[in-house]
Structures are given as C-alpha cells and as structure tokens.
Motif scaffolding. Structure first.
Motif, PDB file in Angstrom:
ATOM      1  N   MET A   1      22.225  29.527  61.637  1.00  0.00           N
ATOM      2  CA  MET A   1      22.935  29.105  62.850  1.00  0.00           C
ATOM      3  C   MET A   1      23.956  30.162  63.278  1.00  0.00           C
ATOM      4  O   MET A   1      24.107  30.464  64.462  1.00  0.00           O
ATOM      5  CB  MET A   1      23.635  27.767  62.584  1.00  0.00           C
ATOM      6  N   LEU A   2      24.650  30.745  62.288  1.00  0.00           N
ATOM      7  CA  LEU A   2      25.651  31.760  62.601  1.00  0.00           C
ATOM      8  C   LEU A   2      25.008  32.982  63.244  1.00  0.00           C
ATOM      9  O   LEU A   2      25.547  33.550  64.206  1.00  0.00           O
ATOM     10  CB  LEU A   2      26.406  32.157  61.338  1.00  0.00           C
ATOM     11  N   SER A   3      23.838  33.385  62.711  1.00  0.00           N
ATOM     12  CA  SER A   3      23.162  34.550  63.278  1.00  0.00           C
ATOM     13  C   SER A   3      22.732  34.275  64.723  1.00  0.00           C
ATOM     14  O   SER A   3      22.778  35.174  65.578  1.00  0.00           O
ATOM     15  CB  SER A   3      21.949  34.922  62.423  1.00  0.00           C
ATOM     16  N   TYR A   4      22.306  33.046  64.993  1.00  0.00           N
ATOM     17  CA  TYR A   4      21.915  32.692  66.360  1.00  0.00           C
ATOM     18  C   TYR A   4      23.112  32.769  67.299  1.00  0.00           C
ATOM     19  O   TYR A   4      23.005  33.305  68.411  1.00  0.00           O
ATOM     20  CB  TYR A   4      21.321  31.288  66.384  1.00  0.00           C
ATOM     21  N   LEU A   6      25.750  34.570  66.951  1.00  0.00           N
ATOM     22  CA  LEU A   6      26.111  35.978  67.134  1.00  0.00           C
ATOM     23  C   LEU A   6      25.159  36.656  68.122  1.00  0.00           C
ATOM     24  O   LEU A   6      25.592  37.459  68.961  1.00  0.00           O
ATOM     25  CB  LEU A   6      26.095  36.699  65.795  1.00  0.00           C
ATOM     26  N   ARG A   7      23.861  36.333  68.034  1.00  0.00           N
ATOM     27  CA  ARG A   7      22.902  36.905  68.981  1.00  0.00           C
ATOM     28  C   ARG A   7      23.205  36.449  70.407  1.00  0.00           C
ATOM     29  O   ARG A   7      23.167  37.248  71.348  1.00  0.00           O
ATOM     30  CB  ARG A   7      21.470  36.512  68.603  1.00  0.00           C
ATOM     31  N   ARG A   8      23.483  35.155  70.565  1.00  0.00           N
ATOM     32  CA  ARG A   8      23.789  34.633  71.901  1.00  0.00           C
ATOM     33  C   ARG A   8      25.090  35.219  72.428  1.00  0.00           C
ATOM     34  O   ARG A   8      25.204  35.508  73.622  1.00  0.00           O
ATOM     35  CB  ARG A   8      23.884  33.097  71.860  1.00  0.00           C
ATOM     36  N   GLY A  10      26.181  38.186  71.722  1.00  0.00           N
ATOM     37  CA  GLY A  10      25.841  39.545  72.129  1.00  0.00           C
ATOM     38  C   GLY A  10      25.172  39.582  73.496  1.00  0.00           C
ATOM     39  O   GLY A  10      25.489  40.433  74.336  1.00  0.00           O
ATOM     40  N   LEU A  11      24.246  38.648  73.733  1.00  0.00           N
ATOM     41  CA  LEU A  11      23.601  38.563  75.043  1.00  0.00           C
ATOM     42  C   LEU A  11      24.606  38.195  76.129  1.00  0.00           C
ATOM     43  O   LEU A  11      24.519  38.674  77.263  1.00  0.00           O
ATOM     44  CB  LEU A  11      22.468  37.533  75.009  1.00  0.00           C
ATOM     45  N   PHE A  12      25.567  37.338  75.770  1.00  0.00           N
ATOM     46  CA  PHE A  12      26.619  36.967  76.723  1.00  0.00           C
ATOM     47  C   PHE A  12      27.426  38.198  77.133  1.00  0.00           C
ATOM     48  O   PHE A  12      27.685  38.416  78.325  1.00  0.00           O
ATOM     49  CB  PHE A  12      27.527  35.917  76.089  1.00  0.00           C
ATOM     50  N   LEU A  13      27.808  39.025  76.156  1.00  0.00           N
ATOM     51  CA  LEU A  13      28.584  40.222  76.466  1.00  0.00           C
ATOM     52  C   LEU A  13      27.763  41.214  77.287  1.00  0.00           C
ATOM     53  O   LEU A  13      28.286  41.874  78.188  1.00  0.00           O
ATOM     54  CB  LEU A  13      29.074  40.872  75.167  1.00  0.00           C
ATOM     55  N   LEU A  14      26.454  41.306  76.981  1.00  0.00           N
ATOM     56  CA  LEU A  14      25.593  42.198  77.750  1.00  0.00           C
ATOM     57  C   LEU A  14      25.494  41.724  79.202  1.00  0.00           C
ATOM     58  O   LEU A  14      25.586  42.534  80.141  1.00  0.00           O
ATOM     59  CB  LEU A  14      24.209  42.259  77.116  1.00  0.00           C
ATOM     60  N   ALA A  15      25.298  40.415  79.384  1.00  0.00           N
ATOM     61  CA  ALA A  15      25.239  39.866  80.744  1.00  0.00           C
ATOM     62  C   ALA A  15      26.550  40.093  81.485  1.00  0.00           C
ATOM     63  O   ALA A  15      26.560  40.390  82.691  1.00  0.00           O
ATOM     64  CB  ALA A  15      24.911  38.374  80.689  1.00  0.00           C
ATOM     65  N   LEU A  16      27.657  39.981  80.768  1.00  0.00           N
ATOM     66  CA  LEU A  16      28.960  40.202  81.382  1.00  0.00           C
ATOM     67  C   LEU A  16      29.119  41.657  81.810  1.00  0.00           C
ATOM     68  O   LEU A  16      29.647  41.953  82.896  1.00  0.00           O
ATOM     69  CB  LEU A  16      30.065  39.813  80.394  1.00  0.00           C
ATOM     70  N   ALA A  17      28.644  42.581  80.966  1.00  0.00           N
ATOM     71  CA  ALA A  17      28.730  44.002  81.305  1.00  0.00           C
ATOM     72  C   ALA A  17      27.896  44.321  82.542  1.00  0.00           C
ATOM     73  O   ALA A  17      28.338  45.059  83.433  1.00  0.00           O
ATOM     74  CB  ALA A  17      28.271  44.846  80.111  1.00  0.00           C
ATOM     75  N   GLY A 301      26.449  28.225  80.056  1.00  0.00           N
ATOM     76  CA  GLY A 301      25.114  28.456  79.503  1.00  0.00           C
ATOM     77  C   GLY A 301      25.134  28.700  78.013  1.00  0.00           C
ATOM     78  O   GLY A 301      24.274  28.190  77.277  1.00  0.00           O
ATOM     79  N   LEU A 302      26.109  29.464  77.540  1.00  0.00           N
ATOM     80  CA  LEU A 302      26.231  29.736  76.101  1.00  0.00           C
ATOM     81  C   LEU A 302      26.512  28.459  75.324  1.00  0.00           C
ATOM     82  O   LEU A 302      25.888  28.206  74.269  1.00  0.00           O
ATOM     83  CB  LEU A 302      27.348  30.753  75.871  1.00  0.00           C
ATOM     84  N   LEU A 303      27.421  27.640  75.819  1.00  0.00           N
ATOM     85  CA  LEU A 303      27.765  26.397  75.126  1.00  0.00           C
ATOM     86  C   LEU A 303      26.567  25.441  75.077  1.00  0.00           C
ATOM     87  O   LEU A 303      26.352  24.761  74.063  1.00  0.00           O
ATOM     88  CB  LEU A 303      28.952  25.723  75.811  1.00  0.00           C
TER      89      LEU A 303
END
Length: 322
Positions: A1-4, A6-8, A10-17, A301-303
């Motif tokens: 669950m923690l790895s998931y 962290l992946r989400r 990371g995708l959130f930060l990429l989308a923000l960038a 979306g992340l939540l």
C-alpha cells in the motif's frame, strides 16, 4: 500500500509540474501588455521599458518560468505585479470563502443526491421514481448561472418570492460572525449543489437499477430480507467505489464552478479574484491562482485513488501481485 501511495504521489507531482508549464505558456499567449496595464495608457515607451525591467518582464520566458517554479518549491507564490502584495496571503484569505462554499455544496449534493438516487432506483416503475429521474435530468442540464438567478428570484432576500437568504456579499468580519458568514454561503452552495447533485442522483439511480437483479440480492431476498434492506446491506457496498468516483468528479467540478457562483453572488473568494486578475492582466497572480485550483482537483483525484485501495481489498491484492 505504501509503494502505491508513493507512486501516486509521484504521478501527482509530475502532473503538477506539467500544469505549471501549461499554465505559464497559455498566459503568455494571451493578448495584452502587462507593462501597459501597470503604466496606463499614457505611459511612454521609455516608461514601459522601465516597468518591464523592474518586474522582470524583459527576461527570457525560460528564466521567468524557472524563477516562478523555484519560488513555488519554497512555498512562495510571488508578489502581485499590480499591487506588490504577497499573493500567498491574499489567496489564503480568499480560500476562507471558496473552501467552505465548496464543502457546503458537496455536503448538500451528497445529502440529497444519494437518498434521492436510491429512492428513484428502488421505485423506478412508480410515478415518484420517474419524477425524480426526470427532474434530475432537467437539473443536470441547467447552467449554473441560470440556476443561481432562479434561486435568487425564489429565495433572495428583498428580491425573491420568499424573503429568506442574502444574495450578495460576505460579512466584512468574515468567520468572526459565523452565522452571517454561513448564511451568505447557503444560496451559492445550493446553486452548485442543484446542478452537480443531479449527476449524483442519476448515477446512483443507475447503480441501484444495475444491482437490483444481481444474484446476491436475490439470495438475500430468498432468506427473508426486504429488497430495500438487501440493497442497503449488500448492493450499495458493491457499487460504492463507482459512486465515490462520481462524487469526487462532481466535487472537482464544484471547485471550478465556484468561479461563476462567486462572481454572481459577489463573494470575495478565489474565483472572483481570478476573474478580476485576468481582466487586469496580473500574470503572476493569475498563474498562481489557476495552479491552486488545478492542484485542488488533482488532490481530490489522489485521495479517491487511495480511498479505493483502502475500501476494496481486491485492488490491494492486485497491486501486490503487480
């Protein structure tokens, strides 16, 4: 669950960038000269050049973008080009209106949408169920602006058929007068909730109609449970993830819909501030405000993605095997 998670994240930060790049580029394409807005129509070319130099508008776009992003990384949204005041402080002040407005609209739409959708699904063959289905379709097609005007004419204090709720403004003291502040948000929140809550009614009704002929509900009915009790105990949990996704989508839509509603009801929120800043070409302020609104949508979306994993163990097992 923690790895998931962290992946989400990371995708959130990429989308923000990516969002920062798109917002910055789009605002630079818009017509108009910021220096002309600051200097006024009588500013000479020399004065305009001095303004561009003072505010860094003459620097290469890549330098301006990196300067803005580096400030965001430090939690600094920058200063307004027109007033010179820190953007972060003003945005936080405006969020005291926008966030409660959105949360109240979400609460009203869910509180009305879920029970009405369940009732319409359970009684789809009756007149009341069909009436709810028809009204929800009609409400979903109504523009937010028109819904607000109708509510003002119906419930607006001093102008409506029922002299009930204020239609303009927010208390100057803010939430120091909680009763007056909440009262000023009721009509705008109802405006959003009627339109967005209609989608929740329609989807919940469809989910109920899909669940009613399922084998597990027929088994529950064979064991003596009523159809309503079986649906609430077994049917709705099975479709809860889909309903949660729809509620999240509507909540994200309410965040952007607040822009129109705040302008209509003269509320000093982020939406009305954004409209004014776009008109005045305060680029640094506008790009920070747009980024904030997009960030709120991405957070929703992340939540929801994390909530799906917490609610449904099948998703956790599938993720573990992957």
């Amino acid at each position: 669950m923690l790895s998931y998670i962290l992946r989400r994240a990371g995708l959130f930060l990429l989308a923000l960038a990516v969002t920062t790049l798109v917002v910055f580029a789009v605002l630079r394409i818009l017509p108009g000269d910021v220096a002309q807005t600051i200097g006024g129509i009588r500013a000479t070319p020399e004065q305009l050049e001095q303004i561009r130099s003072a505010y860094g508008l003459d620097r290469p776009l890549a330098v301006q973008y990196l300067s803005w992003v580096s400030g965001l990384a430090r939690g600094d949204l920058g200063d307004s080009l027109l007033t010179g005041s820190p953007i972060a402080g003003e945005v936080l002040q405006k969020l005291e209106v926008t966030l409660p407005l959105t949360l109240l609209a979400v609460a009203l739409s869910v509180a009305a949408g879920l029970p009405l959708g369940i009732w319409a699904g359970l009684h789809a063959g009756r007149a009341d169920g069909q009436a709810i289905g028809f009204l929800s379709q009609a409400a979903a097609a109504v523009p937010v602006l028109w819904a607000g005007l109708l509510l003002v004419g119906l419930l607006g204090r001093g102008v409506g058929l029922v002299d009930a709720l204020p239609t303009q403004g927010f208390p100057r003291e803010g939430w120091a007068r909680p009763g007056a502040a909440l009262e000023s948000l009721v009509l705008p929140a109802l405006t959003i909730a009627i339109v967005e809550g209609a989608a929740i009614v329609r989807f919940t009704r469809s989910a109920v109609l899909e669940a009613l002929p399922s084998d597990y509900l027929r088994t529950a009915a064979a064991k003596g449970m009523t159809r309503t009790r079986a649906l609430l105990r077994f049917g709705l949990p099975n479709v809860s993830l889909s309903i949660l996704s729809v509620i999240a989508l509507q909540a994200a839509s309410m965040i952007t819909g607040a822009i129109v509603v705040e302008t209509l009801f003269d509320l000093p929120g982020v939406g009305s501030m954004l409209v004014a800043d776009v008109a005045s070409r305060d680029l640094v302020k506008v790009q920070s405000e747009v980024l904030l609104l997009v960030s709120l949508v991405l957070v929703v979306g992340l939540l929801v993605d994390v909530a799906h994993r917490l609610i449904d163990p099948r998703l956790r097992r599938r993720g573990a095997r992957a």
